[in-house]
Scaffold this motif. Sequence first.
Motif, PDB file in Angstrom:
ATOM      1  N   ASP A 152      52.840  33.025  38.171  1.00  0.00           N
ATOM      2  CA  ASP A 152      53.350  31.711  37.798  1.00  0.00           C
ATOM      3  C   ASP A 152      52.550  30.586  38.454  1.00  0.00           C
ATOM      4  O   ASP A 152      53.096  29.542  38.796  1.00  0.00           O
ATOM      5  CB  ASP A 152      54.833  31.605  38.184  1.00  0.00           C
ATOM      6  N   SER A 153      51.232  30.792  38.628  1.00  0.00           N
ATOM      7  CA  SER A 153      50.388  29.772  39.243  1.00  0.00           C
ATOM      8  C   SER A 153      50.337  28.519  38.386  1.00  0.00           C
ATOM      9  O   SER A 153      50.338  28.590  37.158  1.00  0.00           O
ATOM     10  CB  SER A 153      48.956  30.292  39.420  1.00  0.00           C
ATOM     11  N   GLY A 154      50.283  27.376  39.060  1.00  0.00           N
ATOM     12  CA  GLY A 154      50.165  26.099  38.380  1.00  0.00           C
ATOM     13  C   GLY A 154      48.720  25.817  37.998  1.00  0.00           C
ATOM     14  O   GLY A 154      47.795  26.533  38.402  1.00  0.00           O
ATOM     15  N   PRO A 155      48.494  24.752  37.213  1.00  0.00           N
ATOM     16  CA  PRO A 155      47.138  24.411  36.781  1.00  0.00           C
ATOM     17  C   PRO A 155      46.273  23.945  37.943  1.00  0.00           C
ATOM     18  O   PRO A 155      46.748  23.260  38.846  1.00  0.00           O
ATOM     19  CB  PRO A 155      47.358  23.291  35.767  1.00  0.00           C
ATOM     20  N   THR A 156      45.019  24.359  37.902  1.00  0.00           N
ATOM     21  CA  THR A 156      44.037  23.955  38.903  1.00  0.00           C
ATOM     22  C   THR A 156      42.754  23.562  38.187  1.00  0.00           C
ATOM     23  O   THR A 156      42.578  23.867  37.009  1.00  0.00           O
ATOM     24  CB  THR A 156      43.726  25.111  39.880  1.00  0.00           C
TER      25      THR A 156
ATOM     26  N   MET B   2      39.728  24.682  38.691  1.00  0.00           N
ATOM     27  CA  MET B   2      39.018  25.912  38.331  1.00  0.00           C
ATOM     28  C   MET B   2      40.018  27.053  38.376  1.00  0.00           C
ATOM     29  O   MET B   2      40.589  27.343  39.422  1.00  0.00           O
ATOM     30  CB  MET B   2      37.860  26.168  39.285  1.00  0.00           C
ATOM     31  N   SER B   3      40.238  27.674  37.244  1.00  0.00           N
ATOM     32  CA  SER B   3      41.195  28.762  37.162  1.00  0.00           C
ATOM     33  C   SER B   3      40.638  30.022  37.802  1.00  0.00           C
ATOM     34  O   SER B   3      39.476  30.366  37.615  1.00  0.00           O
ATOM     35  CB  SER B   3      41.519  29.033  35.691  1.00  0.00           C
ATOM     36  N   SER B   4      41.485  30.692  38.588  1.00  0.00           N
ATOM     37  CA  SER B   4      41.078  31.975  39.166  1.00  0.00           C
ATOM     38  C   SER B   4      42.269  32.918  39.129  1.00  0.00           C
ATOM     39  O   SER B   4      43.417  32.491  39.160  1.00  0.00           O
ATOM     40  CB  SER B   4      40.581  31.802  40.598  1.00  0.00           C
ATOM     41  N   ASN B   5      41.979  34.185  39.043  1.00  0.00           N
ATOM     42  CA  ASN B   5      43.021  35.204  38.977  1.00  0.00           C
ATOM     43  C   ASN B   5      43.688  35.392  40.335  1.00  0.00           C
ATOM     44  O   ASN B   5      43.080  35.129  41.378  1.00  0.00           O
ATOM     45  CB  ASN B   5      42.441  36.541  38.530  1.00  0.00           C
ATOM     46  N   GLN B   6      44.923  35.887  40.302  1.00  0.00           N
ATOM     47  CA  GLN B   6      45.594  36.337  41.518  1.00  0.00           C
ATOM     48  C   GLN B   6      45.381  37.843  41.601  1.00  0.00           C
ATOM     49  O   GLN B   6      45.799  38.580  40.717  1.00  0.00           O
ATOM     50  CB  GLN B   6      47.090  35.996  41.475  1.00  0.00           C
ATOM     51  N   ASP B   7      44.681  38.270  42.639  1.00  0.00           N
ATOM     52  CA  ASP B   7      44.422  39.691  42.874  1.00  0.00           C
ATOM     53  C   ASP B   7      45.490  40.205  43.835  1.00  0.00           C
ATOM     54  O   ASP B   7      45.639  39.687  44.938  1.00  0.00           O
ATOM     55  CB  ASP B   7      43.034  39.899  43.460  1.00  0.00           C
ATOM     56  N   ILE B   8      46.218  41.237  43.399  1.00  0.00           N
ATOM     57  CA  ILE B   8      47.355  41.753  44.152  1.00  0.00           C
ATOM     58  C   ILE B   8      47.076  43.183  44.596  1.00  0.00           C
ATOM     59  O   ILE B   8      46.586  43.995  43.808  1.00  0.00           O
ATOM     60  CB  ILE B   8      48.642  41.719  43.297  1.00  0.00           C
ATOM     61  N   THR B   9      47.424  43.467  45.858  1.00  0.00           N
ATOM     62  CA  THR B   9      47.273  44.819  46.389  1.00  0.00           C
ATOM     63  C   THR B   9      48.644  45.428  46.671  1.00  0.00           C
ATOM     64  O   THR B   9      49.623  44.711  46.889  1.00  0.00           O
ATOM     65  CB  THR B   9      46.444  44.839  47.692  1.00  0.00           C
ATOM     66  N   ASP B  10      48.681  46.737  46.651  1.00  0.00           N
ATOM     67  CA  ASP B  10      49.866  47.511  47.031  1.00  0.00           C
ATOM     68  C   ASP B  10      49.405  48.496  48.096  1.00  0.00           C
ATOM     69  O   ASP B  10      48.556  49.349  47.829  1.00  0.00           O
ATOM     70  CB  ASP B  10      50.423  48.249  45.810  1.00  0.00           C
TER      71      ASP B  10
ATOM     72  N   GLN C  28      44.025  47.460  45.431  1.00  0.00           N
ATOM     73  CA  GLN C  28      44.237  46.474  44.367  1.00  0.00           C
ATOM     74  C   GLN C  28      44.896  47.135  43.159  1.00  0.00           C
ATOM     75  O   GLN C  28      44.448  48.177  42.686  1.00  0.00           O
ATOM     76  CB  GLN C  28      42.927  45.819  43.938  1.00  0.00           C
ATOM     77  N   ILE C  29      45.978  46.503  42.659  1.00  0.00           N
ATOM     78  CA  ILE C  29      46.697  47.044  41.506  1.00  0.00           C
ATOM     79  C   ILE C  29      46.685  46.103  40.309  1.00  0.00           C
ATOM     80  O   ILE C  29      47.001  46.517  39.205  1.00  0.00           O
ATOM     81  CB  ILE C  29      48.156  47.413  41.855  1.00  0.00           C
ATOM     82  N   ALA C  30      46.336  44.817  40.532  1.00  0.00           N
ATOM     83  CA  ALA C  30      46.344  43.863  39.421  1.00  0.00           C
ATOM     84  C   ALA C  30      45.463  42.671  39.734  1.00  0.00           C
ATOM     85  O   ALA C  30      45.271  42.308  40.897  1.00  0.00           O
ATOM     86  CB  ALA C  30      47.764  43.385  39.137  1.00  0.00           C
ATOM     87  N   SER C  31      44.933  42.071  38.660  1.00  0.00           N
ATOM     88  CA  SER C  31      44.188  40.812  38.720  1.00  0.00           C
ATOM     89  C   SER C  31      44.661  39.998  37.521  1.00  0.00           C
ATOM     90  O   SER C  31      44.293  40.306  36.388  1.00  0.00           O
ATOM     91  CB  SER C  31      42.680  41.074  38.665  1.00  0.00           C
ATOM     92  N   LEU C  32      45.491  39.002  37.781  1.00  0.00           N
ATOM     93  CA  LEU C  32      46.162  38.283  36.696  1.00  0.00           C
ATOM     94  C   LEU C  32      45.735  36.819  36.606  1.00  0.00           C
ATOM     95  O   LEU C  32      45.842  36.088  37.589  1.00  0.00           O
ATOM     96  CB  LEU C  32      47.683  38.290  36.910  1.00  0.00           C
ATOM     97  N   PRO C  33      45.337  36.375  35.405  1.00  0.00           N
ATOM     98  CA  PRO C  33      45.159  34.940  35.188  1.00  0.00           C
ATOM     99  C   PRO C  33      46.519  34.246  35.285  1.00  0.00           C
ATOM    100  O   PRO C  33      47.563  34.893  35.145  1.00  0.00           O
ATOM    101  CB  PRO C  33      44.613  34.852  33.761  1.00  0.00           C
ATOM    102  N   ARG C  34      46.508  32.937  35.501  1.00  0.00           N
ATOM    103  CA  ARG C  34      47.792  32.226  35.615  1.00  0.00           C
ATOM    104  C   ARG C  34      48.578  32.301  34.311  1.00  0.00           C
ATOM    105  O   ARG C  34      48.011  32.435  33.233  1.00  0.00           O
ATOM    106  CB  ARG C  34      47.579  30.779  36.051  1.00  0.00           C
TER     107      ARG C  34
END
Length: 120
Positions: A18-22, A24-32, A36-42
């Motif tokens: 649920d990232s807000g506008p920036t 330069m858009s960048s993905n949120q890289d999430i680890t478990d 790393q389990i996900a790389s999501l655009p906003r």
Amino acid sequence: MASQSLGPGQAVLYIINDSGPTLMSSNQDITDNGEQIASLPRQTYVKLDIAGGHHEFRFKPFPQGKRVATLDAQAGQIYYLLVGYSPGRSWGFPFGGDPMTISLIDEEQAAALMKGMKPL
């Protein structure tokens, strides 16, 4: 409501960015647990099957510290992890609160957020 394709001991995890506008858009890289389990655009979400048991979800760029959500997943259950960056808060950090969000939310909150998002 468990997924039909779950293996023994598996649970379902939705990760919602649920990232807000920036500028330069960048993905949120999430680890478990460090992997790393996900790389999501906003404004996107992904559905993953995860093993039952203990999980520590973090942003990959921040492997240590307080930006963590912990979960003891039960087989057959569905969980929702909210992640994101709030650019409006970043100018006032730390007094305006952490601009990074990583937390478990309930199904009702997740459904409301996911309505306007694109699945991956």
